[in-house]
Scaffold this motif. Structure first.
Motif, mmCIF file in Angstrom:
data_model
loop_
_atom_site.group_PDB
_atom_site.id
_atom_site.type_symbol
_atom_site.label_atom_id
_atom_site.label_comp_id
_atom_site.label_asym_id
_atom_site.label_seq_id
_atom_site.Cartn_x
_atom_site.Cartn_y
_atom_site.Cartn_z
ATOM 1 N N GLY A 1 0.815 -1.232 0.000
ATOM 2 C CA GLY A 1 0.000 0.000 0.000
ATOM 3 C C GLY A 1 0.837 1.265 0.000
ATOM 4 O O GLY A 1 0.684 2.113 -0.894
ATOM 5 N N PRO A 2 1.744 1.438 0.992
ATOM 6 C CA PRO A 2 2.555 2.665 1.021
ATOM 7 C C PRO A 2 3.392 2.851 -0.244
ATOM 8 O O PRO A 2 3.601 3.977 -0.709
ATOM 9 C CB PRO A 2 3.460 2.457 2.234
ATOM 10 N N LEU A 3 3.827 1.725 -0.801
ATOM 11 C CA LEU A 3 4.668 1.791 -2.005
ATOM 12 C C LEU A 3 3.881 2.360 -3.187
ATOM 13 O O LEU A 3 4.363 3.228 -3.927
ATOM 14 C CB LEU A 3 5.175 0.383 -2.318
ATOM 15 N N ILE A 4 2.664 1.866 -3.332
ATOM 16 C CA ILE A 4 1.823 2.334 -4.443
ATOM 17 C C ILE A 4 1.475 3.814 -4.251
ATOM 18 O O ILE A 4 1.561 4.620 -5.182
ATOM 19 C CB ILE A 4 0.533 1.475 -4.533
ATOM 20 N N ARG A 5 1.123 4.152 -3.000
ATOM 21 C CA ARG A 5 0.762 5.538 -2.707
ATOM 22 C C ARG A 5 1.976 6.462 -2.949
ATOM 23 O O ARG A 5 1.854 7.529 -3.545
ATOM 24 C CB ARG A 5 0.305 5.640 -1.260
ATOM 25 N N ALA A 6 3.136 5.999 -2.503
ATOM 26 C CA ALA A 6 4.358 6.804 -2.652
ATOM 27 C C ALA A 6 4.696 7.001 -4.131
ATOM 28 O O ALA A 6 5.110 8.092 -4.546
ATOM 29 C CB ALA A 6 5.522 6.123 -1.943
ATOM 30 N N SER A 7 4.512 5.954 -4.913
ATOM 31 C CA SER A 7 4.799 6.072 -6.352
ATOM 32 C C SER A 7 3.853 7.074 -6.993
ATOM 33 O O SER A 7 4.261 7.873 -7.850
ATOM 34 C CB SER A 7 4.661 4.709 -7.035
ATOM 35 N N ALA A 8 2.587 7.032 -6.579
ATOM 36 C CA ALA A 8 1.598 7.964 -7.145
ATOM 37 C C ALA A 8 1.962 9.406 -6.765
ATOM 38 O O ALA A 8 1.940 10.304 -7.619
ATOM 39 C CB ALA A 8 0.204 7.614 -6.643
ATOM 40 N N VAL A 9 2.320 9.613 -5.486
ATOM 41 C CA VAL A 9 2.696 10.967 -5.042
ATOM 42 C C VAL A 9 3.915 11.458 -5.819
ATOM 43 O O VAL A 9 3.961 12.597 -6.311
ATOM 44 C CB VAL A 9 2.990 10.980 -3.517
#
Lengths: 329, 272
Positions: free
Chosen positions: B241-249
Motif C-alpha cells: 500500500g505505502p509503495l503504491i501511494r508513494a509512487s503515485a505521489v
C-alpha cells in the motif's frame, strides 16, 4: 525573387517599454543587408525575435519561406546566426563544441567531422581548435560563433557585430568570407556599428532607432537623402559657431566624430554662414569639403531622436541590458 | 517534438556530462562510499543499533544496502537527483549558451525533453550505482548470510537479495520526483546553486516536518515519505500500500514540476 527573410510589423514590449515597434526587415538571397542603429536601438532584440529567441508581441516572420508563428518550432534548415558575443561550453574544446552543435543539427559520424573541420578551416581556427574554449580570446570565440553558423550551410545568415572583437586582419578575413557567402547566394543580415564595414559590404540597409525603423532601402537611396555638400569646419569657438547655426534654417552644424564641426548646407548658405562667423568674431581655421559618409547620414537620422530621449527611460535597454549612448547634437 | 530530436539532445547532454569532473566524481563516490562505510563498520566494535538493519550489519551482507538505503533517504537522494537535474538548464544560463542551443534544428520541446531524459537517466544511474555498490560491499566484505527482516523472519540469501533489489527499485519514483523539483528550480531560478541546493533543503524540511504532529494526509503528500515506503517489502507478508501511494505521489510531483518547467522554458525570452 523570393525574400530569404521577411519580418513584418514586428513589435516587442518589455513591461511598459517598446523595444520594437512595428519593425519591418527584409533580406534577399545573394545580398548583404546592413542593420544599423545606435546602442539600445533594438537591433539585437530584432535579431533575437527573428531567430525565435524572444517572443514577438505582434508581427510575423518568414525565414526562407517558412512562417515562424511561435517559438515552439526549431529554426528552419539553412538559417543560422548569432546574437551578442557567441558563447560556448568553456570546459570543452572548440572542435568538441562544434561537434555537439552539429549533432543537434542531426549530423553524425564522418560527415560531422568533415563538416566541423571545414568550418574551422573557413574561419581560420584549425590550430586552436583542440584547446578548451575557456582559454579562447573574445575574437576566437567570435570566429567559433561564425563556424557554428557555417555548420548549418546557411542560406540566411544573421550576424550580430561579427567583427567587433577581431583584429584588423581577422575582420578582413570575416568580411571576405561573408562577401563570398553572399556571392554564393546566401542572404546575410549584418548588424554592425562599423559604418565603414557596412558601407563596404552592404547593398541594402535598415536603420532603427528607439525600436522604430528610421530608414530602409539601398545605400544609394540613403546617400540621395544627404544634402549637396558636407564640410568639415574648424573654428576658434565651436560653441559660438553652433549657437549661430541654430538660428539658421538652411545650415545644419553638428560636432564631428573626429573633432571640429560638420556643416551641411548648400554653397550659398555656407558662404553666408562663414561670413557671419567672421562678423561674430569667430575665426575660421579650416574649411574642407568632406565626402558624404554613411556615418554622417546615420548620425543625421538618429541623433535628434537620441538627444530627445536622453532624459527618458531607454526602453530598448531592457532588451539589451545596457544603457543607450547619447550622441551630442 | 520528435523522438529523434529528443535523443539527439540527450546524446549531446550525456557527452557534456561525461566531460565534467563533477558528474564523474558523484558516480565515483556512489561506487566507493559503501565500501568505505562497510570497512569502517568492520574495524569498529559497535554498530548503529538504532538504525533499521543496523544491528545486522556484521551478521549479513544484505543489511548493508538497507542501512545505506535508509541513510540515503535523508539527504543523499535529494543531492544525487538534483546534482544534474538542478544544473542542466541553469548551466546554459551560466555559460550564456541558450542562443547557441536554440538556433539549431531542435525545438524547445526537444531540448526540454532531451535534458529531462538525461536528468532522469543520471538519477537512475546514481541510484543503481549506489545500490550495486552497497550490495557488493556487503556481500564481499561481510558475506551472503541470511537476513532477518523487520518481522523477525529469516530470509535466505536469494530471497534477501530480491527484497533488497525491490527496496532500492522502490526509491526510483521519489528520486524522479526530486529530479522534477530540481529541474523546475533550475528553469525557474536560472541558478545552479538554487537548482541543486534548494531540493536538498526542501528534502530536509520535509523530513523534519514528518516528525511534527499534523494530519496524516499531509504527511503522505511529502515526497520524502516515499523514500521510506520500502519498509513494507521487508516484512512477512510484504505489504505494498505505502509503495503504491508513494509512487503515485512521486508521479504527481514529477508531472506537475515538469509541466510548469516546460511552460516556463517554452515562453521564456532568451537574453531579453
Amino acid at each position: 525573387m523570393e525574400l530569404a527573410l521577411e519580418a513584418r510589423s514586428v513589435s516587442k514590449r518589455y513591461g511598459h517599454c517598446d523595444a520594437l515597434c512595428r519593425v519591418d526587415l527584409a533580406a534577399r538571397p545573394g545580398r548583404l543587408h546592413g542593420l544599423l542603429g545606435p546602442n539600445g536601438a533594438g537591433k539585437t532584440t530584432l535579431m533575437r525575435a527573428v531567430l525565435g529567441l524572444v517572443r514577438r508581441d505582434a508581427g510575423r516572420v518568414h525565414l526562407l519561406g517558412v512562417s515562424r508563428d511561435s517559438m515552439r518550432e526549431p529554426l528552419p534548415d539553412g538559417v543560422a546566426g548569432f546574437v551578442d558575443t557567441p558563447a560556448f561550453y568553456p570546459y570543452l574544446s572548440g572542435r568538441r563544441n562544434l561537434a555537439l552543435l552539429a549533432r543537434l543539427d542531426g549530423d553524425s559520424g564522418s560527415s560531422l567531422n568533415k563538416k566541423v573541420g571545414h568550418a574551422l578551416e573557413q574561419i581560420g581556427l584549425v590550430a586552436d581548435a583542440d584547446g578548451v574554449v575557456a582559454g579562447y580570446s573574445a575574437g576566437m570565440r567570435q570566429r567559433l560563433g561564425l563556424a557554428a553558423a557555417l555548420l548549418r550551410s546557411p542560406r540566411l545568415l544573421l550576424l550580430d557585430e561579427p567583427t567587433s572583437s577581431l583584429d584588423p586582419a581577422g575582420a578582413r578575413d570575416v568580411r571576405s568570407l561573408v562577401r563570398r557567402l553572399a556571392d554564393e547566394g546566401a542572404a546575410i543580415v549584418l548588424s554592425s556599428h562599423d559604418m565603414a564595414e557596412v558601407e563596404e559590404l552592404c547593398t541594402a540597409l535598415t536603420i532603427i532607432n528607439g525600436g522604430r525603423v528610421v530608414f530602409s532601402g539601398t545605400v544609394n537611396e540613403l546617400q540621395k537623402r544627404a544634402p549637396d555638400s558636407v564640410h568639415a569646419l574648424r573654428t576658434s569657438d565651436d560653441r559660438a559657431a553652433l549657437d549661430l547655426a541654430s538660428q539658421w534654417a538652411d545650415v545644419k552644424v553638428a560636432p564631428a566624430v573626429d573633432g571640429g564641426l560638420e556643416v551641411s548646407a548648400d554653397l550659398d548658405a555656407l558662404d553666408a554662414y562663414v561670413i557671419a562667423l567672421g562678423r561674430l568674431g569667430v575665426a575660421v581655421r579650416g574649411l574642407e569639403r568632406r565626402a558624404r559618409s554613411l556615418e554622417w547620414l546615420f548620425l543625421q537620422l538618429t541623433q535628434h531622436r537620441i538627444a530627445g530621449e536622453a532624459s527618458e527611460p531607454a526602453s530598448r535597454d531592457v532588451a539589451d541590458g545596457s544603457r543607450g549612448s547619447a550622441v551630442a547634437s | 517534438m520528435s523522438v529523434r530530436g529528443i535523443l539527439a539532445v540527450a546524446g549531446v547532454e550525456c557527452a557534456k556530462l561525461g566531460a565534467q569532473t563533477k558528474t564523474l566524481a558523484v558516480l565515483a563516490v556512489c561506487m566507493a562510499g559503501p565500501f568505505a562505510f562497510v570497512e569502517a563498520m568492520r574495524v569498529q566494535s559497535s554498530v548503529p543499533e538504532d538504525t533499521l538493519f543496523g544491528r545486522g550489519l556484521k551478521e549479513s551482507g544484505f543489511a548493508t544496502p538497507l542501512v545505506v538505503l535508509g541513510f540515503s533517504a535523508l539527504w543523499v537522494f535529494p543531492v544525487l537527483t538534483s546534482v544534474v537535474g538542478g544544473d542542466l538548464f541553469s548551466a546554459e544560463d551560466r555559460y550564456g549558451t541558450w542562443s547557441a542551443v536554440l538556433t539549431r534544428s531542435r525545438s524547445r520541446g526537444d531540448v526540454f525533453a532531451g535534458k529531462v531524459l538525461t536528468a532522469l537517466g543520471f538519477s537512475s544511474l546514481a541510484v543503481i550505482a549506489l545500490a550495486a555498490s552497497s550490495v557488493a560491499a556487503g556481500v564481499l566484505i561481510v558475506g551472503r548470510q541470511p537476513l532477518i527482516d523487520l518481522s523477525g523472519a529469516l530470509l535466505p540469501p536469494g530471497q534477501a537479495l530480491r527484497r533488497v533489489a525491490l527496496a532500492w527499485a522502490s526509491v526510483l519514483p521519489p528520486a524522479f520526483g526530486f529530479t522534477g523539483v530540481a529541474v523546475l528550480l533550475s528553469v525557474a531560478t536560472r541558478s545552479s546553486a538554487a537548482g541543486i541546493g534548494l531540493p536538498v533543503v526542501a528534502g530536509l524540511v520535509m523530513q523534519l516536518s514528518a516528525y511534527v504532529d499534523g494530519p496524516e494526509a499531509i504527511r503522505r503528500l511529502l515526497i520524502t515519505s516515499a523514500f521510506g515506503a520500502w519498509h513494507g517489502l521487508l516484512t512477512e507478508p510484504p505489504y505494498y500500500g505505502p509503495l503504491i501511494r508513494a509512487s503515485a505521489v512521486s508521479g504527481v510531483y514529477l508531472v506537475v514540476c515538469l509541466a510548469v518547467a516546460y511552460r516556463m522554458l517554452l515562453t521564456r525570452d532568451i537574453g531579453g
